[in-house]
Design a protein around this motif. Structure first.
Motif, PDB file in Angstrom:
ATOM      1  N   PHE A  16       0.855  -1.188   0.000  1.00 21.89           N
ATOM      2  CA  PHE A  16       0.000   0.000   0.000  1.00 21.89           C
ATOM      3  C   PHE A  16       0.889   1.234   0.000  1.00 21.89           C
ATOM      4  O   PHE A  16       1.987   1.218   0.555  1.00 21.89           O
ATOM      5  N   ILE A  25       4.612   7.116   1.704  1.00 19.75           N
ATOM      6  CA  ILE A  25       5.338   6.012   2.353  1.00 19.75           C
ATOM      7  C   ILE A  25       4.747   4.712   1.825  1.00 19.75           C
ATOM      8  O   ILE A  25       3.535   4.510   1.895  1.00 19.75           O
ATOM      9  N   ILE A  27       4.157   0.867   2.382  1.00 19.75           N
ATOM     10  CA  ILE A  27       4.190  -0.136   3.443  1.00 19.75           C
ATOM     11  C   ILE A  27       3.890  -1.494   2.808  1.00 19.75           C
ATOM     12  O   ILE A  27       3.208  -1.572   1.781  1.00 19.75           O
ATOM     13  N   ASP A  28       4.425  -2.539   3.395  1.00 16.65           N
ATOM     14  CA  ASP A  28       4.264  -3.866   2.784  1.00 16.65           C
ATOM     15  C   ASP A  28       4.438  -4.924   3.866  1.00 16.65           C
ATOM     16  O   ASP A  28       4.979  -4.659   4.941  1.00 16.65           O
ATOM     17  N   ALA A  29       3.980  -6.121   3.571  1.00 14.61           N
ATOM     18  CA  ALA A  29       4.195  -7.264   4.462  1.00 14.61           C
ATOM     19  C   ALA A  29       5.491  -7.966   4.041  1.00 14.61           C
ATOM     20  O   ALA A  29       6.071  -7.670   2.997  1.00 14.61           O
ATOM     21  N   ASN A  37       8.139  -7.053   0.960  1.00 22.92           N
ATOM     22  CA  ASN A  37       9.057  -6.206   1.739  1.00 22.92           C
ATOM     23  C   ASN A  37       9.442  -4.927   0.995  1.00 22.92           C
ATOM     24  O   ASN A  37      10.576  -4.477   1.039  1.00 22.92           O
ATOM     25  N   ARG A  38       8.462  -4.323   0.309  1.00 22.35           N
ATOM     26  CA  ARG A  38       8.753  -3.079  -0.426  1.00 22.35           C
ATOM     27  C   ARG A  38       8.814  -1.866   0.498  1.00 22.35           C
ATOM     28  O   ARG A  38       9.185  -0.776   0.078  1.00 22.35           O
ATOM     29  N   GLY A  39       8.410  -2.043   1.733  1.00 21.58           N
ATOM     30  CA  GLY A  39       8.453  -0.954   2.712  1.00 21.58           C
ATOM     31  C   GLY A  39       8.295  -1.559   4.089  1.00 21.58           C
ATOM     32  O   GLY A  39       8.199  -2.784   4.219  1.00 21.58           O
ATOM     33  N   PRO A  40       8.267  -0.720   5.125  1.00 23.97           N
ATOM     34  CA  PRO A  40       8.123  -1.250   6.482  1.00 23.97           C
ATOM     35  C   PRO A  40       6.764  -1.908   6.701  1.00 23.97           C
ATOM     36  O   PRO A  40       5.799  -1.623   5.983  1.00 23.97           O
ATOM     37  N   ARG A  41       6.682  -2.792   7.692  1.00 22.46           N
ATOM     38  CA  ARG A  41       5.419  -3.319   8.183  1.00 22.46           C
ATOM     39  C   ARG A  41       4.667  -2.149   8.822  1.00 22.46           C
ATOM     40  O   ARG A  41       5.288  -1.181   9.276  1.00 22.46           O
TER      41      ARG A  41
ATOM     42  N   VAL B  20      13.529   1.387  10.077  1.00 20.59           N
ATOM     43  CA  VAL B  20      12.555   0.346  10.422  1.00 20.59           C
ATOM     44  C   VAL B  20      12.971  -0.910   9.665  1.00 20.59           C
ATOM     45  O   VAL B  20      12.632  -1.072   8.494  1.00 20.59           O
ATOM     46  N   SER B  21      13.757  -1.756  10.313  1.00 20.17           N
ATOM     47  CA  SER B  21      14.282  -2.971   9.666  1.00 20.17           C
ATOM     48  C   SER B  21      14.931  -2.664   8.311  1.00 20.17           C
ATOM     49  O   SER B  21      14.692  -3.377   7.338  1.00 20.17           O
ATOM     50  N   HIS B  23      14.349  -0.096   6.329  1.00 23.54           N
ATOM     51  CA  HIS B  23      13.583   0.902   5.564  1.00 23.54           C
ATOM     52  C   HIS B  23      13.715   2.258   6.253  1.00 23.54           C
ATOM     53  O   HIS B  23      13.527   2.352   7.464  1.00 23.54           O
ATOM     54  N   ILE B  25      12.707   6.264   6.839  1.00 25.16           N
ATOM     55  CA  ILE B  25      11.637   7.266   6.721  1.00 25.16           C
ATOM     56  C   ILE B  25      12.135   8.539   7.393  1.00 25.16           C
ATOM     57  O   ILE B  25      12.546   8.506   8.556  1.00 25.16           O
ATOM     58  N   VAL B  48      -1.408   5.757   9.946  1.00 22.27           N
ATOM     59  CA  VAL B  48      -0.891   4.926   8.845  1.00 22.27           C
ATOM     60  C   VAL B  48      -0.692   3.483   9.337  1.00 22.27           C
ATOM     61  O   VAL B  48      -1.022   2.521   8.635  1.00 22.27           O
ATOM     62  N   MET B  56      -4.230  -4.767   5.305  1.00 23.06           N
ATOM     63  CA  MET B  56      -3.572  -6.034   4.953  1.00 23.06           C
ATOM     64  C   MET B  56      -4.421  -7.233   5.379  1.00 23.06           C
ATOM     65  O   MET B  56      -4.520  -8.225   4.663  1.00 23.06           O
TER      66      MET B  56
END
Lengths: 139, 139
Positions: A16, A25, A27-29, A37-41, B20-21, B23, B25, B48, B56
């Motif tokens: 998303f 920003i 965000i991804d799982a 993993n395209r972005g943070p959880r 963040v792991s 990532h 921001i 967010v 998700m």
């Protein structure tokens, strides 16, 4: 009351894109649950929001005290339950300072003012979970 | 318990970079309080995190139901107090769907499962503030 609003748009799979007043920003799982993993959880963003809120308070208060650290980091450690709904049960905020002229009592004063008076994220989380903090001076 | 950790590093003025792991921001304050708007404010990240968590869940549950919307957005509206500590008193989550074959009872089922069983952010916030939601089908 002051209104705030954010929006997230579905990209694909579990990814998303959030729009926060024009700042984007992704965000991804993780791969193990169908993400890429395209972005943070999303959940760690709750810790980023807390860290940012209190860190901005502390650096502003220290500036008024004419104290400027060379380095200043805020770490947040959280414990999340293993059962659904997987949620934070506690968070610990670790304020790390480095530099000359960092009297501990002033640092403590700045942190206390944030935690008790200014930081609205801290105030909200305290109603739901256990919150602790620590101040560390780095060498 | 599962441990989670994030860190933010002070850049300058009111700007911080979160890790963040892996990532990154950038978060910042607005110009009116000494920032430069280099990234989002910290507080909206709480919305967010909520939107991402529940979105998700919902998209995963709908996939199992063999329902795939053409578009799916989640908006969160929050009310923040005007007095310090400035904090959320309520949030409303608006689930927006667009597409063919979107039976409302399935959408409601997916949203309810997230809100009541899976979304750990929702579960935590419910202990502190008023939470409501709405489902909207876009034309």
């Amino acid at each position: 009351m002051v209104k705030q609003e954010i929006k997230i748009n579905w990209l694909e799979n579990m990814a998303f894109e959030a729009d926060v007043s024009g700042h984007k920003i992704t965000i991804d799982a993780g791969e193990q649950v169908g993400g890429e993993n395209r972005g943070p959880r999303p959940k760690p963003l709750l810790m980023v929001g807390l860290a940012g809120c209190t860190a901005m308070d502390v650096i502003s208060i220290l500036k008024k005290m004419r104290i400027e650290p060379e380095e200043f980091n805020v770490r947040v450690e959280g414990d999340v339950t293993e059962e659904h709904p997987k949620q934070f049960e506690r968070m610990k905020v670790i304020y790390e300072f480095k530099g000359e002229n960092l009297p501990m009592e002033k640092l403590q004063k700045a942190v206390s003012l944030s935690e008790e008076r200014y930081c609205g994220v801290s105030a909200m989380y305290k109603k739901a979970i256990e919150m602790t903090s620590e101040i560390v001076i780095l060498n």
